[in-house]
Scaffold this active site. Structure first.
Site, PDB file in Angstrom:
ATOM      1  N   LYS A  94      30.782  37.533  42.180  1.00  6.71           N
ATOM      2  CA  LYS A  94      31.509  38.652  41.578  1.00  6.71           C
ATOM      3  C   LYS A  94      32.983  38.469  41.889  1.00  6.71           C
ATOM      4  CE  LYS A  94      31.878  42.702  39.655  1.00  6.71           C
ATOM      5  NZ  LYS A  94      32.824  42.022  38.736  1.00  6.71           N
ATOM      6  N   GLN A 115      37.663  36.747  48.046  1.00  6.53           N
ATOM      7  CA  GLN A 115      36.761  37.672  47.362  1.00  6.53           C
ATOM      8  C   GLN A 115      35.409  37.797  48.072  1.00  6.53           C
ATOM      9  OE1 GLN A 115      37.875  38.874  43.994  1.00  6.53           O
ATOM     10  NE2 GLN A 115      36.382  40.463  44.455  1.00  6.53           N
ATOM     11  N   LYS A 118      35.897  40.080  50.953  1.00  2.00           N
ATOM     12  CA  LYS A 118      36.192  41.431  50.463  1.00  2.00           C
ATOM     13  C   LYS A 118      34.919  42.115  49.965  1.00  2.00           C
ATOM     14  CE  LYS A 118      39.427  41.274  47.612  1.00  2.00           C
ATOM     15  NZ  LYS A 118      40.404  41.203  46.538  1.00  2.00           N
ATOM     16  N   LYS A 130      35.552  33.652  41.536  1.00  2.00           N
ATOM     17  CA  LYS A 130      36.819  33.955  40.863  1.00  2.00           C
ATOM     18  C   LYS A 130      37.009  32.933  39.755  1.00  2.00           C
ATOM     19  CE  LYS A 130      40.419  36.756  41.123  1.00  2.00           C
ATOM     20  NZ  LYS A 130      40.538  38.146  41.579  1.00  2.00           N
ATOM     21  N   GLY A 169      38.549  41.761  35.543  1.00  2.00           N
ATOM     22  CA  GLY A 169      39.948  41.414  35.274  1.00  2.00           C
ATOM     23  C   GLY A 169      40.702  41.034  36.537  1.00  2.00           C
ATOM     24  N   ASP A 170      41.905  40.569  36.351  1.00  2.00           N
ATOM     25  CA  ASP A 170      42.861  40.301  37.439  1.00  2.00           C
ATOM     26  C   ASP A 170      44.208  40.170  36.721  1.00  2.00           C
ATOM     27  OD1 ASP A 170      42.997  39.468  40.481  1.00  2.00           O
ATOM     28  OD2 ASP A 170      44.258  38.023  39.471  1.00  2.00           O
ATOM     29  N   THR A 214      41.502  50.040  42.189  1.00  2.00           N
ATOM     30  CA  THR A 214      42.147  49.193  43.195  1.00  2.00           C
ATOM     31  C   THR A 214      43.336  49.920  43.809  1.00  2.00           C
ATOM     32  OG1 THR A 214      41.455  47.288  41.887  1.00  2.00           O
ATOM     33  CG2 THR A 214      43.070  46.881  43.628  1.00  2.00           C
ATOM     34  N   ASN A 245      48.297  46.801  36.680  1.00  2.00           N
ATOM     35  CA  ASN A 245      47.188  47.715  36.940  1.00  2.00           C
ATOM     36  C   ASN A 245      47.203  48.245  38.376  1.00  2.00           C
ATOM     37  OD1 ASN A 245      44.151  47.682  38.144  1.00  2.00           O
ATOM     38  ND2 ASN A 245      44.253  48.721  36.179  1.00  2.00           N
ATOM     39  N   SER A 381      33.662  48.252  40.611  1.00  2.00           N
ATOM     40  CA  SER A 381      32.947  47.371  39.680  1.00  2.00           C
ATOM     41  C   SER A 381      31.455  47.392  39.991  1.00  2.00           C
ATOM     42  CB  SER A 381      33.459  45.933  39.798  1.00  2.00           C
ATOM     43  OG  SER A 381      34.642  45.768  39.042  1.00  2.00           O
TER      44      SER A 381
HETATM   45  P1  NDP Z   1      48.556  42.787  36.296  1.00  2.00           P
HETATM   46  O1  NDP Z   1      48.582  41.585  35.445  1.00  2.00           O
HETATM   47  O2  NDP Z   1      48.099  44.071  35.731  1.00  2.00           O
HETATM   48  O3  NDP Z   1      49.986  43.044  36.948  1.00  2.00           O
HETATM   49  C1  NDP Z   1      50.611  42.088  37.738  1.00  2.00           C
HETATM   50  C2  NDP Z   1      51.991  42.594  38.104  1.00  2.00           C
HETATM   51  O4  NDP Z   1      52.543  41.725  39.082  1.00  2.00           O
HETATM   52  C3  NDP Z   1      52.962  42.584  36.939  1.00  2.00           C
HETATM   53  O5  NDP Z   1      53.926  43.576  37.097  1.00  2.00           O
HETATM   54  C4  NDP Z   1      53.589  41.197  37.052  1.00  2.00           C
HETATM   55  O6  NDP Z   1      54.872  41.090  36.473  1.00  2.00           O
HETATM   56  C5  NDP Z   1      53.686  41.039  38.550  1.00  2.00           C
HETATM   57  N1  NDP Z   1      53.592  39.615  38.888  1.00  2.00           N
HETATM   58  C6  NDP Z   1      52.575  38.771  38.629  1.00  2.00           C
HETATM   59  N2  NDP Z   1      52.858  37.522  39.031  1.00  2.00           N
HETATM   60  C7  NDP Z   1      54.087  37.594  39.556  1.00  2.00           C
HETATM   61  C8  NDP Z   1      54.927  36.650  40.160  1.00  2.00           C
HETATM   62  N3  NDP Z   1      54.559  35.349  40.286  1.00  2.00           N
HETATM   63  N4  NDP Z   1      56.121  37.083  40.614  1.00  2.00           N
HETATM   64  C9  NDP Z   1      56.490  38.383  40.494  1.00  2.00           C
HETATM   65  N5  NDP Z   1      55.735  39.320  39.926  1.00  2.00           N
HETATM   66  C10 NDP Z   1      54.550  38.938  39.467  1.00  2.00           C
HETATM   67  O7  NDP Z   1      47.655  42.375  37.569  1.00  2.00           O
HETATM   68  P2  NDP Z   1      46.921  43.322  38.607  1.00  2.00           P
HETATM   69  O8  NDP Z   1      47.720  44.540  38.844  1.00  2.00           O
HETATM   70  O9  NDP Z   1      45.509  43.436  38.191  1.00  2.00           O
HETATM   71  O10 NDP Z   1      46.914  42.402  39.925  1.00  2.00           O
HETATM   72  C11 NDP Z   1      47.970  42.454  40.892  1.00  2.00           C
HETATM   73  C12 NDP Z   1      47.474  41.875  42.207  1.00  2.00           C
HETATM   74  O11 NDP Z   1      46.370  42.642  42.682  1.00  2.00           O
HETATM   75  C13 NDP Z   1      46.975  40.430  42.159  1.00  2.00           C
HETATM   76  O12 NDP Z   1      47.249  39.799  43.379  1.00  2.00           O
HETATM   77  C14 NDP Z   1      45.478  40.606  42.005  1.00  2.00           C
HETATM   78  O13 NDP Z   1      44.760  39.456  42.443  1.00  2.00           O
HETATM   79  C15 NDP Z   1      45.241  41.787  42.916  1.00  2.00           C
HETATM   80  N6  NDP Z   1      44.011  42.534  42.704  1.00  2.00           N
HETATM   81  C16 NDP Z   1      43.731  43.082  41.483  1.00  2.00           C
HETATM   82  C17 NDP Z   1      42.572  43.820  41.313  1.00  2.00           C
HETATM   83  C18 NDP Z   1      42.283  44.551  40.048  1.00  2.00           C
HETATM   84  O14 NDP Z   1      41.330  45.324  40.035  1.00  2.00           O
HETATM   85  N7  NDP Z   1      43.047  44.375  38.980  1.00  2.00           N
HETATM   86  C19 NDP Z   1      41.584  43.944  42.399  1.00  2.00           C
HETATM   87  C20 NDP Z   1      42.024  43.398  43.666  1.00  2.00           C
HETATM   88  C21 NDP Z   1      43.182  42.701  43.774  1.00  2.00           C
HETATM   89  P3  NDP Z   1      55.048  40.346  35.063  1.00  2.00           P
HETATM   90  O15 NDP Z   1      54.505  41.277  34.049  1.00  2.00           O
HETATM   91  O16 NDP Z   1      56.513  40.105  34.958  1.00  2.00           O
HETATM   92  O17 NDP Z   1      54.261  39.058  35.173  1.00  2.00           O
END
Ligand code: NDP
Length: 449
Positions: A94, A115, A118, A130, A169-170, A214, A245, A381
């Site tokens: 997962k 993961q 976690k 993943k 998603g991620d 999250t 997100n 999830s």
């Molecule tokens: P999204 O794609 O929804 O958002 C990512 C955000 O982070 C955007 O604002 C993006 O900016 C910014 N970002 C991404 N890469 C970079 C980078 N290299 N440098 C600077 N800013 C960056 O992703 P999520 O919110 O889903 O995920 C964010 C984090 O949380 C990740 O580490 C993910 O693995 C983790 N996570 C997510 C979960 C989930 O349920 N979605 C669960 C657990 C962990 P821009 O638009 O400019 O790229």
């Protein structure tokens, strides 16, 4: 005995580096967990005898595939797809899918490794995996994203199943992408197998609160860390990196609990709004209009956009990195500490470098590591899978209450485990040890497989 175990672990780590060259993020994630395990092997020598650490560092299966797709002009593109099925000792694989140009095998392996621990912390029966691709959804039309997702799933589907492997998603994979992925899975298999994918839309098998989970969960964890210190989020100044997100729903819950979020960001720059970030506006810009955070400033004259700025220079009491890996380095950690930061909750996966983590721990701030703090997403999830299995759908209030209970339990478990292993207040040790023991015990029970 303890020294012998430490040496054994060091040797395993060297072997992991040699066997997985060029995968810096994976090495980093492995090192961080292994550093906590010396006392565990002393207490549970059978884990060493059965070579549990060596086995846990080797994914059960790694799938790499070609993803051809056509853009709107008819030009062909080739991306690379990945799914790393890391460990299924306690349940089906997962973990999310990440679409971002920086994706390579080492990133997916670090995420899959994190993961599995976690998922064990959630207390739910889910293993770790993943996946993703170096495809960049940014700037693509909906039709291009759909064609890519269909091609990606045309290969991936054969490896999935509600009892086998369940993606979500991620970064770069939100409601739109999940819809196209699920649609293609359904079409190829001719099965409405809701439990094969989570983060689905509410009208087609999704769970209420999954979208928020999250971020909300991360804030619940920080609330618990502050409670231990006889403190609360009420009136705290907060900074949340990212505007995706996790960041959006972290900001929303912080606001609901009486804190003030003064900055958020994307990969181009930082918005600082001392009065408090207008979360409704961020939602509209990012979730609906797919715009950049820079556009925020044109709606609020008293907000400041700093192109290429560093969000960790913005003074705050609570920092919640919610964008990506290694976004807080040693210098950023020092800036946060100097400006009076008392708590850090990692919404993103491994957003703090080892130097940053060390500085936070030495300074005695409440530091919550990602694998515990952001576990609410995958936990919800699993709640979505429960609803799918029973053909039921729960209310928002009921589901959020469950999420809160799970996060409160994860906090208590990591806190108590840290104490038991002589590292009171160190949630990194607590999270690594509690989750490792759970997975290791299952692996011992299941034999050498
Ligand atoms: P999204 O794609 O929804 O958002 C990512 C955000 O982070 C955007 O604002 C993006 O900016 C910014 N970002 C991404 N890469 C970079 C980078 N290299 N440098 C600077 N800013 C960056 O992703 P999520 O919110 O889903 O995920 C964010 C984090 O949380 C990740 O580490 C993910 O693995 C983790 N996570 C997510 C979960 C989930 O349920 N979605 C669960 C657990 C962990 P821009 O638009 O400019 O790229």
């Amino acid at each position: 005995m303890a020294v012998f175990m430490e040496e054994k672990i060091e040797a395993i780590y060297r072997q992991v580096m040699a066997k997985n060259p060029g995968e810096g993020e994976f090495h980093q994630a492995v090192k961080e967990v292994l550093e906590s395990l010396g006392p565990v092997l002393v207490k549970y020598p059978e884990f060493a005898d059965k070579k549990i650490i060596e086995r846990i560092c080797e994914p059960e299966r790694q799938i790499i595939f070609r993803v051809p797709w056509q853009d709107d002009k008819g030009e062909a593109h080739i991306n690379r797809g990945f799914r790393v099925e890391f460990n299924s000792a306690i349940g089906p694989y997962k973990g999310g899918l990440r679409f971002h140009p920086s994706v390579h095998l080492g990133i997916i392996k670090f995420l899959g490794f994190e993961q599995l621990f976690k998922n064990a912390l959630t207390g739910m029966p889910i293993g770790g995996g993943k996946g993703g691709s170096d495809f960049d959804p940014k700037g693509k039309s909906d039709n291009e994203v759909m064609r890519f997702c269909q091609s990606f799933m045309t290969e991936l589907y054969r490896h999935l199943g509600e009892h086998t492997d369940v993606p979500a998603g991620d970064i770069g994979v939100g409601a739109r992408e999940l819809g196209f992925l699920f649609g293609q899975y359904k079409r190829i298999t001719n099965r409405y197998e809701s439990g094969v994918l989570t983060g689905k839309g509410i009208g087609w098998g999704g769970s209420l609160v999954r979208k928020e989970a999250t971020g909300y969960g991360a804030v619940f964890f920080v609330r618990e860390m502050l409670k231990v210190r006889k403190d609360s989020l009420e009136g705290k100044t907060c900074v949340v990196s990212g505007s995706g997100n996790v960041a959006i729903y972290t900001m929303e819950k912080l606001h609901q609990l009486g804190a003030r979020v003064v900055a958020c960001s994307d990969s181009n720059g930082v918005i600082v709004h001392d009065k408090g970030i207008d979360i409704g506006l961020v939602k509209r810009l990012k979730e609906v209009e797919r715009r950049r955070i820079a556009d925020y400033a044109s709606h609020h004259k008293d907000a400041r956009y700093v192109a290429g700025g560093n969000i960790w220079d913005v003074p705050c009491q609570v920092a919640m990195p919610s964008a990506t890996q290694n976004e807080i380095n040693g210098k950023d950690a020092r800036a946060l500490l100097k400006n009076g930061c008392i708590a850090v909750g990692e919404g993103a996966n491994m957003p703090t470098t080892p130097e940053g983590v060390k500085l936070f721990l030495e300074a005695g701030v409440a530091f919550g590591p990602g694998k515990a703090v952001n576990a609410g997403g995958v936990a919800t999830s699993a709640l979505e899978m429960q609803q799918n299995a029973s053909r039921d759908s729960w209310t928002h209030e009921f589901t959020e209450r469950k999420l809160d209970e799970i996060m409160t339990r994860i906090h208590a478990n990591t806190c108590e485990t840290a104490e038991e292993f002589g590292a009171t207040g160190n949630y990194v040790v607590g999270a690594n040890v509690a989750s490792f023991i759970k997975v290791a015990q299952a692996m011992v029970a299941l034999g050498l497989i």
